[in-house]
Design a protein around this motif. Structure first.
Motif, PDB file in Angstrom:
ATOM      1  N   LEU A   1      39.004  92.205  16.241  1.00 50.21           N
ATOM      2  CA  LEU A   1      40.315  91.675  15.865  1.00 50.21           C
ATOM      3  C   LEU A   1      41.258  92.762  15.353  1.00 50.21           C
ATOM      4  N   ASP A   2      40.739  93.972  15.185  1.00 52.58           N
ATOM      5  CA  ASP A   2      41.533  95.024  14.556  1.00 52.58           C
ATOM      6  C   ASP A   2      42.690  95.503  15.433  1.00 52.58           C
ATOM      7  N   LYS A   3      42.586  95.329  16.740  1.00 57.35           N
ATOM      8  CA  LYS A   3      43.639  95.780  17.641  1.00 57.35           C
ATOM      9  C   LYS A   3      44.879  94.910  17.478  1.00 57.35           C
ATOM     10  N   ARG A   4      46.018  95.547  17.269  1.00 60.05           N
ATOM     11  CA  ARG A   4      47.266  94.818  17.072  1.00 60.05           C
ATOM     12  C   ARG A   4      47.834  94.319  18.397  1.00 60.05           C
ATOM     13  N   LEU A   5      48.594  93.237  18.308  1.00 56.71           N
ATOM     14  CA  LEU A   5      49.390  92.816  19.457  1.00 56.71           C
ATOM     15  C   LEU A   5      50.425  93.894  19.745  1.00 56.71           C
ATOM     16  N   PRO A   6      50.884  94.034  20.981  1.00 52.93           N
ATOM     17  CA  PRO A   6      51.790  95.145  21.333  1.00 52.93           C
ATOM     18  C   PRO A   6      53.153  95.023  20.659  1.00 52.93           C
ATOM     19  N   HIS A   7      53.724  96.182  20.376  1.00 49.19           N
ATOM     20  CA  HIS A   7      55.114  96.219  19.922  1.00 49.19           C
ATOM     21  C   HIS A   7      55.990  95.906  21.123  1.00 49.19           C
ATOM     22  N   ASP A   8      56.736  94.795  21.075  1.00 52.42           N
ATOM     23  CA  ASP A   8      57.500  94.333  22.239  1.00 52.42           C
ATOM     24  C   ASP A   8      58.760  93.610  21.758  1.00 52.42           C
ATOM     25  N   PRO A   9      59.831  94.356  21.452  1.00 56.08           N
ATOM     26  CA  PRO A   9      61.065  93.732  20.954  1.00 56.08           C
ATOM     27  C   PRO A   9      61.657  92.707  21.914  1.00 56.08           C
ATOM     28  N   ALA A  10      61.538  92.938  23.214  1.00 61.22           N
ATOM     29  CA  ALA A  10      62.089  91.980  24.187  1.00 61.22           C
ATOM     30  C   ALA A  10      61.355  90.645  24.081  1.00 61.22           C
ATOM     31  N   LEU A  11      60.038  90.693  23.967  1.00 62.87           N
ATOM     32  CA  LEU A  11      59.266  89.467  23.799  1.00 62.87           C
ATOM     33  C   LEU A  11      59.632  88.797  22.478  1.00 62.87           C
ATOM     34  N   ALA A  12      59.844  89.581  21.422  1.00 65.87           N
ATOM     35  CA  ALA A  12      60.227  89.020  20.128  1.00 65.87           C
ATOM     36  C   ALA A  12      61.539  88.241  20.247  1.00 65.87           C
ATOM     37  N   ARG A  13      62.517  88.795  20.962  1.00 65.62           N
ATOM     38  CA  ARG A  13      63.799  88.104  21.121  1.00 65.62           C
ATOM     39  C   ARG A  13      63.632  86.817  21.937  1.00 65.62           C
ATOM     40  N   ARG A  14      62.780  86.857  22.966  1.00 69.26           N
ATOM     41  CA  ARG A  14      62.542  85.646  23.756  1.00 69.26           C
ATOM     42  C   ARG A  14      61.887  84.558  22.918  1.00 69.26           C
ATOM     43  N   LEU A  15      60.938  84.940  22.097  1.00 67.37           N
ATOM     44  CA  LEU A  15      60.263  83.961  21.235  1.00 67.37           C
ATOM     45  C   LEU A  15      61.248  83.338  20.243  1.00 67.37           C
ATOM     46  N   LEU A  16      62.144  84.143  19.688  1.00 69.32           N
ATOM     47  CA  LEU A  16      63.153  83.607  18.774  1.00 69.32           C
ATOM     48  C   LEU A  16      64.069  82.622  19.495  1.00 69.32           C
ATOM     49  N   ALA A  17      64.453  82.958  20.712  1.00 65.68           N
ATOM     50  CA  ALA A  17      65.316  82.054  21.483  1.00 65.68           C
ATOM     51  C   ALA A  17      64.597  80.753  21.802  1.00 65.68           C
ATOM     52  N   GLU A  18      63.334  80.830  22.187  1.00 68.21           N
ATOM     53  CA  GLU A  18      62.558  79.631  22.476  1.00 68.21           C
ATOM     54  C   GLU A  18      62.425  78.746  21.246  1.00 68.21           C
ATOM     55  N   ALA A  19      62.357  79.365  20.081  1.00 66.73           N
ATOM     56  CA  ALA A  19      62.216  78.600  18.840  1.00 66.73           C
ATOM     57  C   ALA A  19      63.552  78.029  18.365  1.00 66.73           C
ATOM     58  N   GLY A  20      64.654  78.356  19.035  1.00 65.28           N
ATOM     59  CA  GLY A  20      65.954  77.821  18.658  1.00 65.28           C
ATOM     60  C   GLY A  20      66.799  78.761  17.834  1.00 65.28           C
ATOM     61  N   TYR A  21      66.469  80.084  17.849  1.00 63.29           N
ATOM     62  CA  TYR A  21      67.219  81.064  17.060  1.00 63.29           C
ATOM     63  C   TYR A  21      67.650  82.224  17.963  1.00 63.29           C
ATOM     64  N   PRO A  22      68.454  81.951  18.991  1.00 59.46           N
ATOM     65  CA  PRO A  22      68.848  83.019  19.926  1.00 59.46           C
ATOM     66  C   PRO A  22      69.655  84.122  19.263  1.00 59.46           C
ATOM     67  N   GLN A  23      70.346  83.807  18.176  1.00 69.19           N
ATOM     68  CA  GLN A  23      71.125  84.816  17.442  1.00 69.19           C
ATOM     69  C   GLN A  23      70.356  85.343  16.235  1.00 69.19           C
ATOM     70  N   GLY A  24      69.104  84.946  16.115  1.00 73.99           N
ATOM     71  CA  GLY A  24      68.320  85.370  14.967  1.00 73.99           C
ATOM     72  C   GLY A  24      68.716  84.629  13.704  1.00 73.99           C
ATOM     73  N   PHE A  25      68.422  85.195  12.558  1.00 73.60           N
ATOM     74  CA  PHE A  25      68.742  84.569  11.266  1.00 73.60           C
ATOM     75  C   PHE A  25      68.611  85.625  10.174  1.00 73.60           C
ATOM     76  N   SER A  26      69.157  85.314   9.020  1.00 74.48           N
ATOM     77  CA  SER A  26      69.029  86.215   7.870  1.00 74.48           C
ATOM     78  C   SER A  26      67.950  85.681   6.928  1.00 74.48           C
ATOM     79  N   VAL A  27      67.322  86.585   6.193  1.00 76.50           N
ATOM     80  CA  VAL A  27      66.247  86.200   5.275  1.00 76.50           C
ATOM     81  C   VAL A  27      66.144  87.245   4.178  1.00 76.50           C
ATOM     82  N   ALA A  28      65.829  86.801   2.967  1.00 74.17           N
ATOM     83  CA  ALA A  28      65.565  87.714   1.851  1.00 74.17           C
ATOM     84  C   ALA A  28      64.161  88.289   2.013  1.00 74.17           C
ATOM     85  N   PHE A  29      64.053  89.594   1.849  1.00 73.15           N
ATOM     86  CA  PHE A  29      62.800  90.318   2.077  1.00 73.15           C
ATOM     87  C   PHE A  29      62.459  91.088   0.799  1.00 73.15           C
TER      88      PHE A  29
END
Length: 530
Positions: A348-376
């Motif tokens: 399980l130690d191997k990380r999922l790939p760094h993939d910004p394009a996939l990250a943006r697609r997942l956000l769009a599928e979840a209903g956040y095509p423009q992303g969102f702001s969050v306190a970190f």
């Protein structure tokens, strides 16, 4: 002219360093170790906190029924032996002749009192004692621990559970632990009286803790340490901490700046000790509130959607972060537990790939095509602050506008344990058994003994079932199988996002000899000054 609180604190640190620098010859004569870190222990109450930065100081003063040996294996301490009497009872035989620092005898009454104290609502140690109902005195040196259900590995739960004097605690009015999250002040915050190898001389928050060797410690003859005193100094500035070591004002730095480790290794004038960390750094997501406070997304909480959590995962380039920000002093990981923890799955130690394009697609599928702001939120220690800033920049590239804040420990850790953050970075250093970390970090929060550090209040009934089964499983092979099942489920559902494991690097004067555990704790009982 007004001087800020931080300015006054740094002035006190500077004066302390100058004073210590002027007594270097005396330090050699009386075996004084001056060691430094960026972190303050926060309190001397041994049950009020469950943080490595707290334990590394408090455990020099207070001891538990069990401890760990030089190889990090469970070992007897105030208990000489233990055995299961029946399905719900374990019997502990106590070490005879042990004295508290005030000369009073350590007995079964103190054990019963300490276990009951550690189980109280204010105690951050209660979570690791889940399933313990209490304790019963059998005789002056024998105690039975009573359980709600069978627990095959109960002794592991008692590591770091401090034994306190019942008489001393009642005299000072500290029969209950300090409520750290409520910023409660009690006599146990600045006073301490245990059975351990060192006695507290003075605690000055955010400046220093002075410890004096206990001449009557039961373990003195069998341990190789030779310290007379130890002064633990809080020096938050990386540059100042390392400068104090180079100039001879301190002898040992627990957390040298990552960017300097390579150079220190090559120079050879100072001694380095290095080991892999048993702990892991995580991102925790708010998964219980219906709306993220302060976010520009109203009426929804994006982190409740697995696609958003996966988007965060794919947005982060941990290889780049470790290489450039952490200067190679860490290892990226996709596993929630280190392979040093029993039952962990190396695959399980191997990380999922760094993939910004996939990250943006997942956000769009979840209903956040423009992303969102969050306190970190992150703690304001240099390497972690730098890592958080880098992660915020990576999230920005996929549309997650993480508004980063670096908080002092006194503000950050209550926010973590009270689950009032939206996105938090934090770490956990377990023992070698998996149950405690799983029960503390991802089991459903019950406001008492489960999920005490479940910072996002994640809840999964199936995962709860597995964690509870781990606690009662007597067969080691089956226990390991269940740990693996829990970890696979966590990798699928991402209650927490694993990030990296640091490499513990200690730097010290050549004459210092020490034992290095994989959790960053320096045990003074083994330290020698030659």
């Amino acid at each position: 002219m007004r001087i800020s609180t931080s300015g006054r604190r740094h002035a006190r640190v500077l004066m302390l360093l100058l004073a210590l620098g002027g007594t270097a010859l005396g330090a050699q004569a009386q075996k004084l170790l001056r060691f430094a870190s960026a972190f303050d222990p926060q309190t001397m109450d041994p049950h009020a906190l469950a943080l490595v930065y707290h334990s590394r100081v408090v455990t020099q003063i207070y001891e538990g029924l069990v401890n760990r040996d030089e190889q990090f294996r469970l070992a007897p301490s105030l208990a000489l032996s233990w055995a299961q009497q029946d399905a719900k009872t374990w019997r502990f035989k106590l070490r005879p002749g042990v004295k508290f620092h005030d000369g009073s005898a350590f007995t079964a009454d103190d054990v019963v009192f300490s276990i009951e104290r550690a189980l109280q609502r204010e105690s951050q140690r209660a979570t690791q004692l889940r399933g313990v109902l209490g304790a019963r005195k059998v005789d002056a040196l024998t105690v039975d621990v009573l359980l709600a259900a069978p627990d095959a590995l109960l002794p592991e739960k008692f590591w770091l559970i401090a034994m306190m004097s019942k008489a001393w605690s009642e005299k000072l009015g500290v029969a209950k632990p300090q409520d750290y999250n409520a910023k409660q002040e009690t006599p146990a915050v600045r006073q301490a009286m245990g059975t351990g190898p060192f006695m507290l001389k003075r605690y000055e928050a955010d400046v220093q803790t002075q410890l004096q060797a206990n001449p009557d410690w039961w373990g003195r003859a069998s341990h190789r340490g030779n310290l007379d005193e130890a002064h633990y100094q809080v020096i938050q500035s990386d540059a100042t901490r390392l400068a104090a070591l180079r100039s001879g004002q301190v002898d040992f730095v627990i957390d040298p700046p990552f960017q300097d480790v390579g150079r220190l290794r090559q120079e050879g004038s100072l001694k380095l000790m290095e080991t892999a960390d048993i702990g892991t750094q995580y991102l925790a997501f708010d998964q219980h509130r219906d709306e993220l406070p302060g976010s520009d997304i109203k009426g929804r909480n994006p982190f409740k959607d697995l696609r958003v959590r996966r988007a965060v995962y794919h947005a982060l380039d941990m290889d780049l972060l470790v290489r450039q920000v952490l200067r190679g002093q860490a290892v990226p990981t996709g596993a929630h537990l280190s392979s040093l923890v029993d039952g962990a799955l190396p695959e399980l130690d191997k990380r999922l790939p760094h993939d910004p394009a996939l990250a943006r697609r997942l956000l769009a599928e979840a209903g956040y095509p423009q992303g969102f702001s969050v306190a970190f939120d992150c703690v304001n220690v240099s390497y972690r602050q730098a890592a958080c800033q880098a992660m915020a920049a990576m999230l920005q590239k996929v549309g997650i506008r993480a508004n980063f804040s670096a908080l002092p420990s006194s503000s950050f850790f209550p926010k973590l344990s009270q689950a009032t953050g939206s996105l938090l970075e934090y770490g956990w250093s377990p023992g070698v058994d998996a149950w405690n970390v799983l029960n503390s970090l991802v089991r459903t929060y019950d406001a008492r003994v489960s999920g005490a550090f479940n910072a996002g209040r994640y809840s999964n009934p199936r995962l709860d079932e597995i964690i509870d089964a781990i606690a009662t499983e007597p067969d080691l092979a089956q226990r390991r199988r269940r740990v693996g099942e829990a970890l696979q489920l966590m990798q699928q559902d991402l209650p927490l996002l694993p990030l990296y494991r640091i490499k513990h690097s200690w730097v010290m004067k050549p004459q210092v000899q020490a034992v290095q555990w994989p959790n960053g704790m320096l045990e003074l009982r083994w330290v020698r000054l030659e």
